[in-house]
Design an enzyme around this catalytic site. Structure first.
Site, short mmCIF file in Angstrom:
data_model
loop_
_atom_site.label_atom_id
_atom_site.label_comp_id
_atom_site.label_asym_id
_atom_site.label_seq_id
_atom_site.Cartn_x
_atom_site.Cartn_y
_atom_site.Cartn_z
N ASP A 178 -7.89 -5.61 0.24
CA ASP A 178 -8.39 -6.48 -0.83
C ASP A 178 -7.91 -7.91 -0.74
O ASP A 178 -8.31 -8.76 -1.54
CB ASP A 178 -7.98 -5.89 -2.20
N HIS A 188 0.85 -1.19 0.00
CA HIS A 188 0.00 0.00 0.00
C HIS A 188 0.88 1.23 0.00
O HIS A 188 1.94 1.23 0.62
CB HIS A 188 -0.91 0.00 1.24
N1 CMC Z 1 4.27 -7.53 -4.89
C1 CMC Z 1 5.60 -7.48 -5.10
N2 CMC Z 1 6.34 -6.36 -4.99
C2 CMC Z 1 5.70 -5.23 -4.67
C3 CMC Z 1 4.30 -5.19 -4.44
C4 CMC Z 1 3.58 -6.41 -4.53
N3 CMC Z 1 2.27 -6.44 -4.32
N4 CMC Z 1 3.93 -3.93 -4.13
C5 CMC Z 1 5.04 -3.19 -4.18
N5 CMC Z 1 6.10 -3.96 -4.50
C6 CMC Z 1 7.51 -3.53 -4.59
C7 CMC Z 1 7.76 -2.78 -5.90
O1 CMC Z 1 8.21 -3.64 -6.92
C8 CMC Z 1 8.80 -1.78 -5.48
O2 CMC Z 1 10.04 -2.42 -5.45
P1 CMC Z 1 11.40 -1.59 -5.83
O3 CMC Z 1 11.50 -0.49 -4.81
O4 CMC Z 1 12.47 -2.60 -5.72
O5 CMC Z 1 11.19 -1.08 -7.23
C9 CMC Z 1 8.45 -1.44 -4.03
O6 CMC Z 1 7.73 -2.59 -3.54
C10 CMC Z 1 7.56 -0.21 -3.89
O7 CMC Z 1 6.45 -0.36 -4.76
P2 CMC Z 1 5.76 0.84 -5.51
O8 CMC Z 1 4.98 0.31 -6.67
O9 CMC Z 1 6.79 1.91 -5.79
O10 CMC Z 1 4.80 1.36 -4.37
P3 CMC Z 1 3.52 2.24 -4.55
O11 CMC Z 1 3.27 2.90 -3.25
O12 CMC Z 1 3.66 3.12 -5.73
O13 CMC Z 1 2.37 1.16 -4.90
C11 CMC Z 1 0.60 -0.37 -4.69
C12 CMC Z 1 1.41 0.74 -4.01
C13 CMC Z 1 -0.63 -0.68 -3.84
C14 CMC Z 1 0.11 0.10 -6.06
C15 CMC Z 1 1.49 -1.63 -4.84
O14 CMC Z 1 1.91 -2.10 -3.56
C16 CMC Z 1 0.80 -2.75 -5.62
O15 CMC Z 1 0.87 -2.78 -6.84
N6 CMC Z 1 0.11 -3.72 -4.89
C17 CMC Z 1 -0.65 -4.75 -5.57
C18 CMC Z 1 -2.00 -4.19 -5.98
C19 CMC Z 1 -2.94 -4.00 -4.80
O16 CMC Z 1 -3.11 -4.87 -3.97
N7 CMC Z 1 -3.62 -2.81 -4.78
C20 CMC Z 1 -4.65 -2.51 -3.77
C21 CMC Z 1 -4.27 -1.38 -2.87
S1 CMC Z 1 -5.36 -1.28 -1.43
C22 CMC Z 1 -6.92 -0.95 -2.09
C23 CMC Z 1 -7.02 0.40 -2.70
O17 CMC Z 1 -6.65 1.39 -2.08
O18 CMC Z 1 -7.52 0.47 -3.82
#
Ligand code: CMC
Length: 431
Positions: A366, A308
């Site tokens: 989720d 998140h």
């Molecule tokens: N699985 C594997 N690696 C992950 C994941 C994951 N679910 N989420 C983040 N990472 C890694 C990502 O690859 C990155 O690594 P690095 O720093 O080495 O490049 C690091 O963690 C930070 O990720 P980010 O994408 O820069 O973080 P963000 O804050 O931009 O993204 C997120 C947050 C929710 C989009 C992401 O964690 C994700 O894609 N999660 C899976 C989708 C999900 O479950 N979304 C629902 C969110 S809660 C409900 C809502 O609010 O809608």
């Protein structure tokens, strides 16, 4: 309006600027950079808004480090346990918990607006028979602007109020009808004697051929899912609603924009993606393979329902959702649910893995919601529409707060331009 109590000093080139700072009720201080361009001829650069506060709000507070989520100051755990969705709607919309009379009046107003204009049926019928319910919702909610002309003037507080009630009241009917259309069953009309969650379940699962009794256990679980998704401060879809509204667009168009944004798998679409992932994993012995894929930078696969932007310790909604999953499956007599088993083992395996610990990735809301929704009888295609239905109150409350602000400005971010500098047009025969 917050008062500026101190300043931050920013020095670059030969300039030094004093920028006002504001202290919120909760959370980190903010530096006001709104005059930075005028005073210093520079922009700030923050793609993805990881360090940017986009508005002042009194509705929801999140402390991502501590796993705290407050609506108007009340912790989400207490609201999920002691309150119910329509009371939380009132709280978000008007700022305080209602008295018994206020709640009754609010529930009556919502209940009386659950019907859709009968001509709107034509919009549903225009979609391909197997359209995704989210596609139908984006279209039909936008089309409300074409029907409810008496509540599109955003400068009239009464019209804003009517639009808010209409959106909260009609969204379950729209979501349920999107589902019915998607599966080829006749629409079921709302009933005024049922509570909000029961009404939605009946509109989804009743068929003309037989009576449908709403199970109070399912109704309570549904209501809790609505409550847990009600609002989440300035997330992507809420920010979309705010940005769309800042131009003065009508509320139905703005909420349709929010639904479109929510659909993506990084946001509300994660619940569908998560259950599909758990099913694909299938058995506990395949978990290591999927964990390895999630860690592999050359593989786009991510653990859905994990991670998140704001929560870096735990998502308090996920804690309640996990308990609910156990309770609902238990009450429904679902034993040894393989998806729940995979989810629990996957959570354990990921939390024990240094990759997820270092990146502070935990199950989010989720991760467990899909298991409950599936046990209730919903197909995965309905998971995100249910999120949209629940989040409507958050979008509406944030929209209402924003429009009532006399200092409202159109949202207009700038950019770090890295394209070509000015050059002369070349005639096609000379290229
Ligand atoms: N699985 C594997 N690696 C992950 C994941 C994951 N679910 N989420 C983040 N990472 C890694 C990502 O690859 C990155 O690594 P690095 O720093 O080495 O490049 C690091 O963690 C930070 O990720 P980010 O994408 O820069 O973080 P963000 O804050 O931009 O993204 C997120 C947050 C929710 C989009 C992401 O964690 C994700 O894609 N999660 C899976 C989708 C999900 O479950 N979304 C629902 C969110 S809660 C409900 C809502 O609010 O809608």
């Amino acid at each position: 309006m917050a008062e500026s109590t101190k300043t931050a000093t920013l020095s670059f080139d030969d300039k030094t600027l004093e920028l006002p700072m504001f202290s919120p009720t909760e959370g980190p201080d903010v530096i006001d950079i709104s005059k930075l361009y005028a005073q210093g001829d520079v922009f700030t650069h923050d793609p993805g808004f990881t360090s940017t506060s986009s508005c002042e709000s009194t509705i929801t507070f999140i402390d991502g480090a501590e796993g705290v989520l407050l609506h108007r100051g009340y912790p989400i755990g207490q609201l999920a346990e002691k309150s119910h969705f329509l009371e939380v709607c009132y709280l978000l919309l008007y700022g305080e918990l209602p008295s018994a009379a206020q709640l009754e009046d609010f529930e009556t107003r919502v209940t009386r607006h659950t019907m859709l204009h009968e001509q709107m049926v034509n919009f549903f019928r225009g979609f391909r028979r197997d359209a995704h319910p989210m596609a139908i919702m984006v279209g039909v909610v936008g089309a409300m602007s074409a029907f409810y002309h008496d509540s599109t003037d955003i400068n009239d507080p009464w019209q804003r109020e009517v639009a808010s009630i209409r959106l909260i009241a009609k969204m379950p009917t729209i979501a349920a009808w999107a589902y019915k259309y998607h599966i080829g069953q006749p629409f079921v009309y709302p009933r005024n004697d049922l509570d909000y969650a029961s009404n939605f379940l009946r509109m989804c699962f009743a068929v003309p051929a037989e009576d449908y009794e709403v199970d109070p256990i399912l109704s309570r679980a549904m209501d809790r899912i609505f409550t847990l998704h009600a609002d989440h401060e300035q997330n992507a879809s809420t920010s979309t609603v705010r940005l769309a509204s800042s131009s003065g667009a009508n509320p139905f168009a703005c909420i349709a924009a929010g639904i479109a944004c929510l659909w993506g798998p990084s946001h509300g679409g994660a619940n569908q993606a998560c259950l599909e992932m758990l099913r694909e994993i299938g058995t506990v012995d395949r978990i290591p393979e999927f964990i390895a894929r999630a860690k592999d930078k050359n593989d786009p696969f991510r653990l859905m329902g994990f991670g998140h932007r704001v929560y870096k310790n735990f998502d308090p909604r996920a804690t309640v959702m996990k308990q609910s999953a156990d309770e609902v499956l238990d009450l429904l007599g679902v034993e040894d649910n393989p998806t729940l088993q995979v989810a629990k083992e996957l959570e354990k395996a990921a939390l024990a893995d240094p990759y997820f610990a270092e990146k502070k990735l935990f199950p989010n809301v989720d991760f467990y919601s899909g298991i409950i929704l599936e046990a209730m009888g919903f197909p995965t295609s309905m998971f995100t529409p249910i999120f949209a239905l629940s989040r409507t109150i958050g979008w509406v409350s944030q929209w209402k707060e924003m429009i009532a602000d006399p200092k409202l400005k159109i949202g207009r971010p700038r950019q770090l331009y890295t394209g070509e500098s000015q050059r002369d047009y070349v005639d096609v025969e000379n290229r």
